[in-house]
Each structure stands twice: as structure tokens, then as C-alpha cells.
Design a protein around this motif. Structure first.
Motif, short mmCIF file in Angstrom:
data_model
loop_
_atom_site.label_atom_id
_atom_site.label_comp_id
_atom_site.label_asym_id
_atom_site.label_seq_id
_atom_site.Cartn_x
_atom_site.Cartn_y
_atom_site.Cartn_z
N GLY A 166 -7.70 7.40 9.84
CA GLY A 166 -7.43 6.12 10.48
C GLY A 166 -7.38 4.97 9.51
N SER A 167 -8.32 4.92 8.56
CA SER A 167 -8.34 3.81 7.61
C SER A 167 -7.17 3.90 6.64
CB SER A 167 -9.66 3.77 6.84
OG SER A 167 -9.81 4.90 5.99
N ILE A 168 -6.80 5.13 6.22
CA ILE A 168 -5.65 5.30 5.34
C ILE A 168 -4.36 4.97 6.07
CG2 ILE A 168 -4.32 6.99 4.03
CD1 ILE A 168 -6.82 6.14 2.61
N PHE A 169 -4.27 5.34 7.35
CA PHE A 169 -3.12 5.01 8.18
C PHE A 169 -2.86 3.50 8.14
CE2 PHE A 169 -1.08 3.76 12.10
CZ PHE A 169 -0.22 4.79 12.44
N THR A 170 -3.90 2.71 8.35
CA THR A 170 -3.76 1.25 8.38
C THR A 170 -3.33 0.73 7.02
OG1 THR A 170 -5.42 1.06 10.12
CG2 THR A 170 -4.96 -0.91 8.82
N ARG A 171 -3.96 1.22 5.96
CA ARG A 171 -3.67 0.71 4.62
C ARG A 171 -2.26 1.11 4.15
NH1 ARG A 171 -8.33 3.12 1.33
NH2 ARG A 171 -7.33 2.06 -0.44
N LEU A 172 -1.84 2.33 4.48
CA LEU A 172 -0.49 2.74 4.10
C LEU A 172 0.57 1.98 4.89
CD1 LEU A 172 -0.61 6.62 3.60
CD2 LEU A 172 -0.51 4.83 1.85
N ALA A 173 0.30 1.73 6.17
CA ALA A 173 1.25 0.95 6.97
C ALA A 173 1.45 -0.43 6.36
CB ALA A 173 0.75 0.84 8.41
N GLU A 174 0.36 -1.06 5.92
CA GLU A 174 0.45 -2.38 5.31
C GLU A 174 1.13 -2.32 3.94
OE1 GLU A 174 -0.20 -5.16 6.70
OE2 GLU A 174 -1.15 -4.40 8.53
N LEU A 175 0.92 -1.23 3.22
CA LEU A 175 1.57 -1.06 1.92
C LEU A 175 3.07 -0.83 2.08
CD1 LEU A 175 1.28 -0.69 -1.19
CD2 LEU A 175 0.79 1.74 -0.73
N GLY A 176 3.46 -0.17 3.18
CA GLY A 176 4.85 0.16 3.39
C GLY A 176 5.75 -1.05 3.54
N GLY A 177 5.25 -2.12 4.17
CA GLY A 177 6.08 -3.30 4.42
C GLY A 177 6.63 -3.95 3.16
#
Length: 313
Positions: A166-177
Motif C-alpha cells: 500500500g505505501s509503495i503503491f502511493t509513492r510510485l503513483a506520485e512518482l509516475g506523474g
């Protein structure tokens, strides 16, 4: 000055929202959003819009929700929109060749792993499950395969022992933008040379099942630790005690050879549950008893008797 691109965005879940937000604030123009149809959710089985639809409507975008992306009618709609580039982020279906070729610059994708590692539906979870120390996002040119297209750019992210899927999901989503926006600008300027993937190094990340969460306590502590983190928040790791299911969260490795049989509670108090594995111990700070919400072990012990010597199956 290079003219703004007309971008058609395709995405469905939360993971796609930061990428759409970055595009909306970038120098190019998002002309429409395409996402999966509304689905029934929750106990009431009410129709709920996907997160991308809600975000796109709030931004005033046209939203299309085709049941199939392979019909002539849908392809005609896309061509009428006349996109320069199609951006795909966790849309949920493999796109046909005709759609990939509907924009002059083709279609690019934001994928939540460092390709060719972890192609498939659950790359973030499998990176944590396998105990990886690093992951990232890959911006790639889409082809007809599953995550097999040429790589345009990558951005890396460290995985800490405390991280969950869950925490990696959030951080990767933010990195993707921002990585996506930077990649598009490099494409426009002609400064990117697509790099073919080394298919011999590819690994798959298949969709998870609830059954994968049943903990085998005889495994090494490091593996059980990774399982609990990799399946948090879904489907979550669990065991049984007294015929009831308990889900486990927030594990910490305790480097001390286990003296009790695997699955045995060595200590249960305000600090958490100390449970023996096939090697060392795990201390668990959070738990979810069957039929109840996720809570601290301390709160759980106030109403659920778990004590030293109990054995989780």
C-alpha cells in the motif's frame, strides 16, 4: 515553441490519478479520459465510478467508458478525438493494435516496476513479496504484448523494511506523474531513444488471490515478514486460532532463534504479538480479528484473549 500535444488519457484506479493530475497541470492538453465502466461495490452493491472518472469529471473532461475497446464504434470515437498521443496508466485491458496506432505518437504507459521485471497485474505487490530493496516506474511505448514495449524512461524508488504494498503503491503513483510529464517533453524534443527490453530477464507479476494470504509459519521469518507487507492492504495475510481468522499487519523482525514451534505465540502484550516462525520471531503490532476492524494488538487483547502458548494454524 513546440505546440501542446492533444493527449487522450486512459486509466481507471487510484494509481492513475496522480498521472492524470500531472498532465492536467502540464504544458499539453488532455482532450478526454477513458476508463472502465462503473462497477458495483460494497455490501449494498451500488454502482460506483472509478477514481479516474471522478477526477476527470471534476476537471471538466469528457469521459468515455466502453465495455470493449475493440469495437469499430469505439475506435471511431478515438479517431474523431484526433489525439497526438495516448497515455495509458492502469487502464485494465490490453489494447488492440488499431487503437495503439490511432495517434501519430502512438501510446505510452506508466508501469509500476522496473521492466522487464514484474510484467503483469500486480508488480508492486510482488516486489514487496519477493523482498526486493528497490522498485520504480517505467514509462514505455505500448505494443500488443503485456508490458513488453520499448522503455522510454525509468525512475527508481527504495523499498524499506517498513514499506507495504500500500505505501509503495502511493509513492510510485506520485512518482509516475512527474516522470510521465518529463518523458513526454523529451519525446516532443526528440531527445529519447526507445530501448528494447531484454526479454530474457523478464518476470511476471500475476494477480493475487485471497488464498495466498494464508501464512505458512514454518517459512523463514524474512519470508513471512515480506508476505505480510506485500499483501497489505489486500488480500492481507492471515492465520486461524480457535477456528477464527486473524489478519496480521505491521510486522517487525526479531533476530532471535525461535524456541517454540512455528506459529506459536511467545508473548502477547501491549508491545504486540511475538510469534515463532521457521527461523526467528516476528513481532506484530496490528491485527484484525474476524468480523472486526483492523486495530492495534493492545486494543485487540482487551476483548480477545490471545496468550503465550496459543498456536496459529
Amino acid at each position: 515553441m513546440t505546440a501542446p500535444l492533444r493527449i487522450l488519457f486512459m486509466g481507471t484506479p487510484d494509481f492513475a490519478c496522480p498521472s492524470l493530475q500531472a498532465l492536467l497541470h502540464g504544458p499539453d492538453t488532455v482532450i478526454a479520459a477513458i476508463c472502465q465502466p462503473d462497477r458495483r461495490k460494497g455490501r449494498g452493491r451500488k454502482l460506483a465510478p472509478p477514481p479516474v472518472k471522478a477526477q476527470a469529471l471534476e476537471a471538466g473532461l469528457t469521459v468515455l467508458q466502453p465495455e470493449s475497446v475493440r469495437t469499430p464504434e469505439f475506435l471511431a470515437q478515438v479517431r474523431e478525438l484526433a489525439p497526438d498521443l495516448i497515455v495509458v496508466v492502469a487502464y485494465g485491458k490490453i489494447l488492440p493494435k488499431a487503437l495503439l496506432e490511432a495517434a501519430p505518437l502512438g501510446a505510452i504507459n506508466v508501469h509500476g516496476s522496473l521492466l522487464p521485471r514484474y510484467r503483469g497485474a500486480a508488480p508492486i505487490q510482488w516486489a514487496v513479496l519477493n523482498g526486493d530493496r528497490e522498485t520504480g516506474v517505467t514509462i514505455m511505448q505500448l505494443d500488443e504484448g503485456m508490458d513488453t514495449g520499448d522503455i522510454l524512461r525509468t525512475a527508481t524508488l527504495a523499498i524499506s523494511p517498513e514499506d507495504t504494498a500500500g505505501s509503495i503503491f502511493t509513492r510510485l503513483a506520485e512518482l509516475g506523474g512527474p516522470t510521465l510529464v518529463e518523458t513526454i517533453q523529451e519525446l516532443k524534443a526528440g531527445r529519447i531513444t526507445p530501448q528494447p527490453q531484454d526479454h530474457s530477464q523478464a518476470s511476471m507479476a500475476p494477480m493475487l488471490t485471497k488464498e495466498q494470504g494464508h501464512i505458512d509459519w514454518s517459512r523463514p521469518a524474512e519470508e513471512v515478514h515480506a508476505t505480510i507487507r506485500g499483501l497489505d492492504p489486500w488480500p492481507s495475510a492471515y492465520g486461524f486460532l480457535g477456528g477464527k481468522r486473524f489478519r496480521f499487519f505491521s510486522p517487525q523482525l526479531v533476530a532471535k532463534p525461535a524456541a517454540e514451534p512455528p506459529g506459536t505465540v511467545a508473548r502477547a502484550d501491549g508491545q504486540g504479538l511475538l510469534i515463532a516462525t521457521g527461523t526467528d520471531y516476528l513481532q506484530l503490532a496490528e491485527i484484525q480479528p474476524e468480523g472486526k476492524k483492523r486495530m492495534s494488538v493492545q486494543a485487540c487483547l482487551c476483548g480477545t484473549p490471545i496468550q503465550a502458548g496459543d498456536l496459529f494454524s
